[in-house]
Scaffold this motif. Structure first.
Motif, PDB file in Angstrom:
ATOM      1  N   TYR A   1      40.272  42.409  29.982  1.00  0.00           N
ATOM      2  CA  TYR A   1      39.748  42.988  31.213  1.00  0.00           C
ATOM      3  C   TYR A   1      38.236  42.966  31.121  1.00  0.00           C
ATOM      4  CZ  TYR A   1      38.590  46.488  34.765  1.00  0.00           C
ATOM      5  OH  TYR A   1      38.048  47.149  35.848  1.00  0.00           O
ATOM      6  N   LEU A   2      37.618  42.190  31.976  1.00  0.00           N
ATOM      7  CA  LEU A   2      36.167  42.030  31.936  1.00  0.00           C
ATOM      8  C   LEU A   2      35.616  42.076  33.363  1.00  0.00           C
ATOM      9  CD1 LEU A   2      33.714  41.528  30.145  1.00  0.00           C
ATOM     10  CD2 LEU A   2      34.112  39.083  30.388  1.00  0.00           C
ATOM     11  N   PRO A   3      35.386  43.293  33.868  1.00  0.00           N
ATOM     12  CA  PRO A   3      34.865  43.404  35.227  1.00  0.00           C
ATOM     13  C   PRO A   3      33.392  43.028  35.294  1.00  0.00           C
ATOM     14  CG  PRO A   3      35.001  45.575  34.224  1.00  0.00           C
ATOM     15  CD  PRO A   3      35.608  44.604  33.234  1.00  0.00           C
ATOM     16  N   LEU A   4      32.944  42.792  36.491  1.00  0.00           N
ATOM     17  CA  LEU A   4      31.558  42.396  36.740  1.00  0.00           C
ATOM     18  C   LEU A   4      30.567  43.368  36.119  1.00  0.00           C
ATOM     19  CD1 LEU A   4      29.634  40.521  38.510  1.00  0.00           C
ATOM     20  CD2 LEU A   4      29.867  42.300  40.268  1.00  0.00           C
TER      21      LEU A   4
ATOM     22  N   ALA B   1      35.425  34.968  43.396  1.00  0.00           N
ATOM     23  CA  ALA B   1      36.254  36.173  43.470  1.00  0.00           C
ATOM     24  C   ALA B   1      35.545  37.216  44.324  1.00  0.00           C
ATOM     25  CB  ALA B   1      36.492  36.718  42.060  1.00  0.00           C
ATOM     26  N   LYS B   2      36.286  37.879  45.172  1.00  0.00           N
ATOM     27  CA  LYS B   2      35.695  38.787  46.160  1.00  0.00           C
ATOM     28  C   LYS B   2      35.984  40.254  45.846  1.00  0.00           C
ATOM     29  CE  LYS B   2      35.848  35.269  49.795  1.00  0.00           C
ATOM     30  NZ  LYS B   2      36.275  34.167  48.926  1.00  0.00           N
ATOM     31  N   HIS B   3      36.169  40.586  44.584  1.00  0.00           N
ATOM     32  CA  HIS B   3      36.509  41.956  44.221  1.00  0.00           C
ATOM     33  C   HIS B   3      35.446  42.964  44.644  1.00  0.00           C
ATOM     34  CE1 HIS B   3      38.825  39.440  41.334  1.00  0.00           C
ATOM     35  NE2 HIS B   3      39.771  40.276  41.672  1.00  0.00           N
ATOM     36  N   ILE B   4      34.174  42.538  44.707  1.00  0.00           N
ATOM     37  CA  ILE B   4      33.133  43.506  45.074  1.00  0.00           C
ATOM     38  C   ILE B   4      33.310  43.995  46.502  1.00  0.00           C
ATOM     39  CG2 ILE B   4      31.418  42.681  43.430  1.00  0.00           C
ATOM     40  CD1 ILE B   4      30.035  41.297  45.861  1.00  0.00           C
ATOM     41  N   PHE B   5      34.037  43.237  47.324  1.00  0.00           N
ATOM     42  CA  PHE B   5      34.274  43.660  48.700  1.00  0.00           C
ATOM     43  C   PHE B   5      35.564  44.462  48.826  1.00  0.00           C
ATOM     44  CE2 PHE B   5      31.671  39.770  49.133  1.00  0.00           C
ATOM     45  CZ  PHE B   5      30.549  40.365  49.691  1.00  0.00           C
TER      46      PHE B   5
ATOM     47  N   THR C   1      32.900  50.783  48.227  1.00  0.00           N
ATOM     48  CA  THR C   1      32.964  49.346  48.426  1.00  0.00           C
ATOM     49  C   THR C   1      31.564  48.853  48.690  1.00  0.00           C
ATOM     50  OG1 THR C   1      34.127  47.548  49.559  1.00  0.00           O
ATOM     51  CG2 THR C   1      33.341  49.361  50.930  1.00  0.00           C
ATOM     52  N   GLU C   2      31.373  47.554  48.641  1.00  0.00           N
ATOM     53  CA  GLU C   2      30.052  46.980  48.827  1.00  0.00           C
ATOM     54  C   GLU C   2      29.910  46.466  50.247  1.00  0.00           C
ATOM     55  OE1 GLU C   2      26.482  46.996  47.525  1.00  0.00           O
ATOM     56  OE2 GLU C   2      28.163  47.610  46.276  1.00  0.00           O
TER      57      GLU C   2
ATOM     58  N   GLY D   1      36.639  40.795  58.296  1.00  0.00           N
ATOM     59  CA  GLY D   1      37.954  40.818  57.658  1.00  0.00           C
ATOM     60  C   GLY D   1      38.094  42.015  56.734  1.00  0.00           C
ATOM     61  N   ASN D   2      39.299  42.507  56.613  1.00  0.00           N
ATOM     62  CA  ASN D   2      39.549  43.679  55.789  1.00  0.00           C
ATOM     63  C   ASN D   2      39.699  43.312  54.318  1.00  0.00           C
ATOM     64  OD1 ASN D   2      39.575  44.960  58.226  1.00  0.00           O
ATOM     65  ND2 ASN D   2      41.796  45.277  58.278  1.00  0.00           N
ATOM     66  N   SER D   3      39.440  44.289  53.479  1.00  0.00           N
ATOM     67  CA  SER D   3      39.628  44.096  52.036  1.00  0.00           C
ATOM     68  C   SER D   3      41.115  44.082  51.709  1.00  0.00           C
ATOM     69  CB  SER D   3      38.953  45.231  51.266  1.00  0.00           C
ATOM     70  OG  SER D   3      39.685  46.445  51.434  1.00  0.00           O
ATOM     71  N   ARG D   4      41.394  43.748  50.458  1.00  0.00           N
ATOM     72  CA  ARG D   4      42.766  43.933  49.984  1.00  0.00           C
ATOM     73  C   ARG D   4      43.095  45.422  49.982  1.00  0.00           C
ATOM     74  NH1 ARG D   4      43.377  40.210  44.589  1.00  0.00           N
ATOM     75  NH2 ARG D   4      41.539  41.386  43.972  1.00  0.00           N
TER      76      ARG D   4
END
Length: 772
Positions: free
Chosen positions: A450-453, A536-540, A561-562, A604-607
């Motif tokens: 697990y290596l997040p931004l 990857a769009k995890h920041i959104f 969220t960003e 657009g909406n996030s996950r």
């Protein structure tokens, strides 16, 4: 005012300077990645970039002309118009030049005024990085628009001379067009080294004229394992390699972008593709086959066979002739010694060389040092130097070797103390094949971890190294191993945007500020969108932070969220939408809930974010650990055990606490006398990572938190070799007792005789103590 605050003020001033400009004009912004070292607002009128703006360069300088043409193409990418490139100095335009007063050889100066833009570099490399900064300062969606560039003076230079990214093409092969795209991505991020991992057990990817069968046989595997060594295979032949002409073309492409390619021929381990081609080079003589699974093969080059040593030197000779890099990477990692221990030739070599084992290393480990030293002497005889993974420290380090520290930072610290150059590339911070989100169900299959931004951004390459040795850290690099990355689109997904965090680490001296980094990253993603990158769009998506309030017995949930977005949530597991409650303050949870939340944007909406919080009598109660978790797996240091959140099979997400060779000893304060008769917990077992199950549990109680009485104990059977990895729930029940304090002792198991790490302490990973 500290440096970071001052820089934030400068960026604010720049934003203010352009805020009142004509709305039909796109506004430039120097809050780019990587962050420039020095930015000073000039306070005068901005420069107006338009279709007629020329780009000029010093006549007769081919490299500078190439950079000018790159800059013109970069401007066209985002505006649709391409400035004319000419030699000389056309006045009110963008001018490139060499400046002898800039000290750092990759440094540059970017001056913007109403009358023009000047990019001056100590070298053409510096000019190239100045062009990248100008490129990234232009809005990504400036189609057909004039661009106002605020008047500014930027003096910039890299912190480290080695700024690298690694790509493994052995496990999965990528054609030259993809490799060139990878190089373009490196250039965008001011990186100057491309570490090209060309050979391994699963495929030989480089043409060697003297040994043509390496690509005829060694580049082909008959099929590929499905998933994580599941025992099932896809039945599809797999192959691919680069001709030497293709490699020369890629080298030239990289050189134009001031990127040096460092080739890696991994030895003496990871050589099964070569052994499948030439079985006489192995200890057993085969038969061998190009490996169809992942992992580390026990079959390695025979260190006692002179023909094997000659083979390695012949291969390195052709690699050196191809690649102009000062460095040649020779691997040196993950070389099992089991074949050498039984090989008559290897044992004869040990005897002939007078190699003896000692308390630090076995004779076979010193034999590996012999191989590395011999290859280093050969490479040095060709005027080059070697880089190796940190295993080359074992058995003594070759005199002029540079170490890549991948097994954490310890190898780098040791090498620096020995006054060897070090490139920091620890798996704990810079392995981009690890998951970047805890939501692994919705991400592509990855190797694990697990290596997040944010963790990438937090990396400091010189931490732990005494100041007098920090000068030996020449840079940092992230690695991408491709066992689970079959397409280049997935390569893009795994490296971006974590590469942005790495770029700041490699380039900038500015103090770390993750919250200030994120808006710069959002700007960068707009350029990614323009370029069609699959980042990857995890920041959104929604970031959730969980804390426990022990006094109130509540789990406190903070959602972020960003970018501009409203967050809407539900607590009953239903799908959130605009009609759901709007998140405006942290949620305080006292009972079982299933939180779901979504960030709603016009684009657009996030996950959907989803998390269950399950309450029991221990949930949100204070925890005191009498034995500290092992470093690197201590996370928040105790609250994880009673936060109502259950960890999944990824033990690195922060949900689990890890203890190596130590028992868990946790005291939970229930805040008032409470009756209970059951204690349960989960363990996470990953035998290959030395993580075993629990060996036993003891429960004690106390009314004052000082004197404890045992109420129950239980032995838990050890796991067998054939028991599967995964989550193992455990519990102990007893006659009801009433107490305020509960001490839970979970006994760690040992690595059994059948385990490859027997004799070393095992890990125990525990999550969520449940008291009922």
């Amino acid at each position: 005012m500290n440096k970071l605050t001052k820089y934030a003020c400068i960026l604010t001033a720049i934003a203010g300077a352009v805020a009142c400009s004509d709305g039909q004009k796109a506004q430039g912004d120097y809050a780019v990645i990587p962050l420039p070292q020095e930015v000073a607002v000039q306070g005068s009128a901005p420069f107006l970039l338009k279709p007629s703006t020329p780009i000029t360069y010093q006549e007769g300088d081919a490299e500078m002309e190439q950079t000018a043409r790159f800059l013109a193409s970069y401007i066209k990418e985002v505006t649709g118009y391409e400035p004319k490139v000419t030699a000389g100095d056309a006045g009110k335009g963008i001018h490139l030049s060499i400046a002898s007063d800039i000290q750092n050889k990759e440094g540059y100066r970017l001056l913007v005024s109403e009358n023009g833009v000047e990019i001056a570099g100590a070298s053409n490399a510096g000019i190239f990085y100045g062009a990248q900064t100008l490129r990234k300062s232009i809005p990504a969606a400036a189609d057909g628009m004039l661009v106002e560039l605020p008047a500014v003076s930027i003096n910039d230079y890299p912190r480290f001379p080695y700024r690298g990214m690694h790509l493994d093409v052995s496990r999965h092969f990528f054609p030259t067009d993809s490799v060139k795209k990878f190089i373009d991505i490196l250039a965008l991020h001011n990186m100057n080294r491309f570490h090209w991992h060309l050979t391994d057990d699963q495929g030989w990817r480089i043409e060697i004229k003297k040994y043509p069968e390496l690509t005829q046989i060694g580049s082909k595997r008959k099929e590929t394992v499905i998933g994580r060594n599941s025992g099932k295979y896809d039945g599809q032949p797999y192959d691919g390699f680069y001709t030497q002409d293709e490699i020369r073309d890629v080298i030239a492409y990289a050189k134009e972008r001031f990127i040096t390619i460092i080739p890696e021929i991994d030895l003496p381990g990871h050589q099964l593709a070569a052994l499948a081609t030439y079985p006489e080079l192995g200890c057993t003589g085969g038969p061998y086959e190009v490996w169809t699974q992942w992992g580390v093969s026990d079959d390695v080059i025979c260190a006692g066979n002179e023909k094997s040593m000659q083979f390695l030197e012949d291969v390195l000779a052709e690699v050196i002739d191809l690649f102009p890099s000062e460095y040649i990477h020779i691997g040196g990692d993950e070389c099992p010694k089991v074949r050498w221990q039984k090989c008559p030739k290897c044992q004869a070599r040990i005897k002939a060389e007078g190699i003896k084992g000692d308390s630090k290393h076995s004779a076979e480990e010193y034999l590996q040092s012999y191989v590395i030293s011999r290859m280093e002497k050969f490479v040095e005889s060709k005027g080059r130097h070697i880089i190796g993974w940190d295993e080359i420290l074992e058995g003594g380090l070759a005199p002029n070797a540079t170490v890549m520290s991948w097994r954490g930072v310890g190898g780098g610290i040791e090498a620096a103390k020995q006054q060897h150059n070090v490139i920091m590339t620890p798996n704990s911070y810079l392995y981009f094949d690890y998951y970047q989100s805890t939501d692994t169900e919705h991400d592509p299959l990855a190797i694990g971890g697990y290596l997040p931004l944010e963790r990438v951004y937090s990396f400091e390459p010189t931490n732990g190294i005494p100041e007098e040795y920090q000068k030996y850290v020449i840079g940092a690099q992230a690695n991408l191993w491709t066992e689970y990355i079959p397409t280049f689109s997935q390569v893009e997904y795994m490296i971006m945007p974590r590469m942005d965090a790495l770029a700041d680490v490699q380039w900038s001296n500015a103090p770390k500020d993750y919250k200030a980094f994120l808006p710069r990253l959002v700007r960068m993603t707009k350029l990614y969108d323009r370029l069609g990158y699959n980042y990857a769009k995890h920041i959104f998506d929604i970031r959730a932070f969980f804390a426990t309030d022990g006094d109130k017995g509540e789990v406190v949930v903070t959602l972020e969220t960003e970018g501009d977005a409203d967050i809407h949530y539900t607590l009953d597991g239903s799908e959130p939408n605009t009609a759901s409650p709007k998140y405006e303050a942290p949620l305080r949870i006292k009972e079982n809930v299933e939180i779901k939340a979504v960030a709603i944007r016009p684009t657009g909406n996030s996950r959907i974010f989803s998390e269950k919080i399950d309450f029991n009598k221990a949930t949100a109660k204070p925890v005191t650990l009498r034995v500290a978790p092992s470093k690197g797996y201590d996370f928040n240091g105790g609250p994880e055990l009673t936060d109502g959140l259950s960890g999944n099979d990824n033990y690195k997400t922060g949900r689990w606490l890890g203890f190596q060779g130590k028992d868990v000893d946790a005291v939970i304060d229930l805040k008032e006398p409470t009756e209970f008769s059951r204690v349960a917990f989960n363990t996470n077992v990953v035998k290959g990572d030395w993580i075993m199950g629990a060996a036993g549990i003891t429960v004690k109680v106390s009314d004052d938190g000082q004197t404890f009485k045992e109420v129950a104990a239980k032995t838990i059977p050890s796991l067998g070799k054939d028991d599967k990895d995964g989550l193992y729930p455990q519990e102990i029940t007893f006659a009801p007792v009433k107490a305020r304090y509960v001490e839970v002792i979970i006994k760690s198991d040992k690595l059994p005789a059948w385990h490859g790490g027997v004799g070393n302490p095992a890990f125990l990973f525990v999550d969520e103590i449940n008291i009922q």
